[in-house]
Design a protein around this motif. Structure first.
Motif, PDB file in Angstrom:
ATOM      1  N   ARG A 121    -104.290  52.848-172.073  1.00 14.06           N
ATOM      2  CA  ARG A 121    -102.978  52.409-172.568  1.00 14.06           C
ATOM      3  C   ARG A 121    -102.508  53.400-173.643  1.00 14.06           C
ATOM      4  NH1 ARG A 121    -106.307  47.879-173.367  1.00 14.06           N
ATOM      5  NH2 ARG A 121    -106.034  48.273-175.571  1.00 14.06           N
ATOM      6  N   LEU A 122    -101.242  53.328-173.959  1.00 13.49           N
ATOM      7  CA  LEU A 122    -100.651  54.245-174.936  1.00 13.49           C
ATOM      8  C   LEU A 122    -101.354  54.153-176.286  1.00 13.49           C
ATOM      9  CD1 LEU A 122     -98.526  56.358-175.469  1.00 13.49           C
ATOM     10  CD2 LEU A 122     -96.911  54.534-175.992  1.00 13.49           C
ATOM     11  N   ASP A 123    -101.676  52.941-176.748  1.00 14.41           N
ATOM     12  CA  ASP A 123    -102.351  52.804-178.040  1.00 14.41           C
ATOM     13  C   ASP A 123    -103.739  53.434-178.018  1.00 14.41           C
ATOM     14  OD1 ASP A 123    -103.024  50.548-176.300  1.00 14.41           O
ATOM     15  OD2 ASP A 123    -104.104  49.715-178.016  1.00 14.41           O
ATOM     16  N   GLU A 124    -104.411  53.402-176.866  1.00 15.71           N
ATOM     17  CA  GLU A 124    -105.723  54.040-176.765  1.00 15.71           C
ATOM     18  C   GLU A 124    -105.594  55.558-176.770  1.00 15.71           C
ATOM     19  OE1 GLU A 124    -108.397  50.973-174.200  1.00 15.71           O
ATOM     20  OE2 GLU A 124    -106.716  51.913-173.152  1.00 15.71           O
ATOM     21  N   LEU A 125    -104.551  56.058-176.126  1.00 18.06           N
ATOM     22  CA  LEU A 125    -104.317  57.503-176.128  1.00 18.06           C
ATOM     23  C   LEU A 125    -104.027  58.018-177.533  1.00 18.06           C
ATOM     24  CD1 LEU A 125    -102.156  57.894-172.906  1.00 18.06           C
ATOM     25  CD2 LEU A 125    -104.501  58.707-173.269  1.00 18.06           C
ATOM     26  N   ARG A 126    -103.306  57.244-178.321  1.00 17.41           N
ATOM     27  CA  ARG A 126    -102.986  57.657-179.698  1.00 17.41           C
ATOM     28  C   ARG A 126    -104.242  57.791-180.554  1.00 17.41           C
ATOM     29  NH1 ARG A 126     -98.038  53.717-179.658  1.00 17.41           N
ATOM     30  NH2 ARG A 126     -96.407  55.181-179.050  1.00 17.41           N
ATOM     31  N   LYS A 127    -105.271  57.033-180.235  1.00 11.79           N
ATOM     32  CA  LYS A 127    -106.515  57.090-181.014  1.00 11.79           C
ATOM     33  C   LYS A 127    -107.256  58.412-180.828  1.00 11.79           C
ATOM     34  CE  LYS A 127    -107.209  52.123-181.213  1.00 11.79           C
ATOM     35  NZ  LYS A 127    -108.061  50.999-180.810  1.00 11.79           N
ATOM     36  N   PHE A 128    -106.922  59.168-179.791  1.00 11.87           N
ATOM     37  CA  PHE A 128    -107.521  60.495-179.616  1.00 11.87           C
ATOM     38  C   PHE A 128    -107.105  61.428-180.749  1.00 11.87           C
ATOM     39  CE2 PHE A 128    -108.029  59.212-175.152  1.00 11.87           C
ATOM     40  CZ  PHE A 128    -109.354  59.580-174.967  1.00 11.87           C
ATOM     41  N   ALA A 129    -105.860  61.314-181.182  1.00 14.62           N
ATOM     42  CA  ALA A 129    -105.349  62.187-182.249  1.00 14.62           C
ATOM     43  C   ALA A 129    -106.109  61.975-183.553  1.00 14.62           C
ATOM     44  CB  ALA A 129    -103.859  61.949-182.459  1.00 14.62           C
ATOM     45  N   SER A 130    -106.481  60.733-183.828  1.00 13.13           N
ATOM     46  CA  SER A 130    -107.187  60.438-185.078  1.00 13.13           C
ATOM     47  C   SER A 130    -108.700  60.592-184.942  1.00 13.13           C
ATOM     48  CB  SER A 130    -106.868  59.017-185.525  1.00 13.13           C
ATOM     49  OG  SER A 130    -107.439  58.082-184.617  1.00 13.13           O
ATOM     50  N   GLY A 131    -109.176  60.754-183.712  1.00 14.70           N
ATOM     51  CA  GLY A 131    -110.615  60.880-183.504  1.00 14.70           C
ATOM     52  C   GLY A 131    -111.327  59.556-183.316  1.00 14.70           C
ATOM     53  N   GLU A 132    -110.579  58.447-183.325  1.00 14.72           N
ATOM     54  CA  GLU A 132    -111.195  57.135-183.108  1.00 14.72           C
ATOM     55  C   GLU A 132    -111.762  57.026-181.691  1.00 14.72           C
ATOM     56  OE1 GLU A 132    -109.197  53.457-184.545  1.00 14.72           O
ATOM     57  OE2 GLU A 132    -107.636  54.887-185.142  1.00 14.72           O
ATOM     58  N   ASN A 133    -111.078  57.614-180.733  1.00 12.16           N
ATOM     59  CA  ASN A 133    -111.526  57.622-179.350  1.00 12.16           C
ATOM     60  C   ASN A 133    -111.969  59.013-178.957  1.00 12.16           C
ATOM     61  OD1 ASN A 133    -111.088  54.961-178.701  1.00 12.16           O
ATOM     62  ND2 ASN A 133    -109.189  55.308-177.603  1.00 12.16           N
ATOM     63  N   THR A 134    -113.020  59.079-178.180  1.00 12.85           N
ATOM     64  CA  THR A 134    -113.396  60.323-177.517  1.00 12.85           C
ATOM     65  C   THR A 134    -113.533  60.011-176.041  1.00 12.85           C
ATOM     66  OG1 THR A 134    -115.789  59.994-177.693  1.00 12.85           O
ATOM     67  CG2 THR A 134    -114.702  61.131-179.538  1.00 12.85           C
ATOM     68  N   LEU A 135    -113.251  60.989-175.214  1.00 15.46           N
ATOM     69  CA  LEU A 135    -113.353  60.766-173.781  1.00 15.46           C
ATOM     70  C   LEU A 135    -114.803  60.495-173.385  1.00 15.46           C
ATOM     71  CD1 LEU A 135    -111.851  60.499-171.174  1.00 15.46           C
ATOM     72  CD2 LEU A 135    -111.975  62.986-170.895  1.00 15.46           C
ATOM     73  N   GLU A 136    -115.727  61.177-174.022  1.00 17.88           N
ATOM     74  CA  GLU A 136    -117.140  60.917-173.727  1.00 17.88           C
ATOM     75  C   GLU A 136    -117.532  59.491-174.093  1.00 17.88           C
ATOM     76  OE1 GLU A 136    -119.796  63.867-175.289  1.00 17.88           O
ATOM     77  OE2 GLU A 136    -119.180  65.319-173.775  1.00 17.88           O
ATOM     78  N   GLY A 137    -117.074  59.015-175.233  1.00 17.51           N
ATOM     79  CA  GLY A 137    -117.395  57.650-175.647  1.00 17.51           C
ATOM     80  C   GLY A 137    -116.819  56.613-174.702  1.00 17.51           C
ATOM     81  N   LEU A 138    -115.558  56.824-174.311  1.00 14.56           N
ATOM     82  CA  LEU A 138    -114.919  55.892-173.383  1.00 14.56           C
ATOM     83  C   LEU A 138    -115.569  55.941-172.008  1.00 14.56           C
ATOM     84  CD1 LEU A 138    -111.189  56.458-174.358  1.00 14.56           C
ATOM     85  CD2 LEU A 138    -112.625  54.491-174.914  1.00 14.56           C
ATOM     86  N   THR A 139    -115.965  57.138-171.589  1.00 16.29           N
ATOM     87  CA  THR A 139    -116.627  57.291-170.291  1.00 16.29           C
ATOM     88  C   THR A 139    -117.986  56.607-170.300  1.00 16.29           C
ATOM     89  OG1 THR A 139    -115.448  59.368-169.912  1.00 16.29           O
ATOM     90  CG2 THR A 139    -117.424  58.967-168.580  1.00 16.29           C
ATOM     91  N   LYS A 140    -118.742  56.805-171.367  1.00 15.56           N
ATOM     92  CA  LYS A 140    -120.052  56.155-171.475  1.00 15.56           C
ATOM     93  C   LYS A 140    -119.902  54.635-171.443  1.00 15.56           C
ATOM     94  CE  LYS A 140    -124.158  55.894-174.382  1.00 15.56           C
ATOM     95  NZ  LYS A 140    -124.839  56.438-175.557  1.00 15.56           N
ATOM     96  N   ALA A 141    -118.936  54.119-172.186  1.00 17.56           N
ATOM     97  CA  ALA A 141    -118.709  52.670-172.208  1.00 17.56           C
ATOM     98  C   ALA A 141    -118.320  52.157-170.825  1.00 17.56           C
ATOM     99  CB  ALA A 141    -117.634  52.325-173.239  1.00 17.56           C
ATOM    100  N   TYR A 142    -117.471  52.906-170.126  1.00 18.25           N
ATOM    101  CA  TYR A 142    -117.049  52.506-168.787  1.00 18.25           C
ATOM    102  C   TYR A 142    -118.247  52.458-167.837  1.00 18.25           C
ATOM    103  CZ  TYR A 142    -114.380  52.184-164.500  1.00 18.25           C
ATOM    104  OH  TYR A 142    -113.875  51.753-163.293  1.00 18.25           O
TER     105      TYR A 142
END
Length: 62
Positions: free
Chosen positions: A35-56
């Motif tokens: 979602r858009l709010d999750e994409l915005r967290k990439f800018a701040s470093g709250e989300n990483t693609l590796e972290g989201l992939t591992k969780a998935y």
């Protein structure tokens, strides 16, 4: 048998470098579902693609 365990461990890691399975999961399943709010967290470093992939992977695969 150790090869299988090592391979499954690498798949479960969510690491995108050198693990083609994780790259496919990230590109085909994780990114399209963000979602858009999750994409915005990439800018701040709250989300990483590796972290989201591992969780998935841990949530959806056995």
């Amino acid at each position: 048998m150790n090869e299988i365990i090592e391979r499954l461990t690498s798949h479960a890691s969510g690491r995108l470098s050198g693990v083609q399975f994780c790259v496919y999961v990230a590109n085909r399943l994780v990114l399209p579902s963000l979602r858009l709010d999750e994409l915005r967290k990439f800018a701040s470093g709250e989300n990483t693609l590796e972290g989201l992939t591992k969780a998935y992977i841990h949530r959806n695969f056995e």
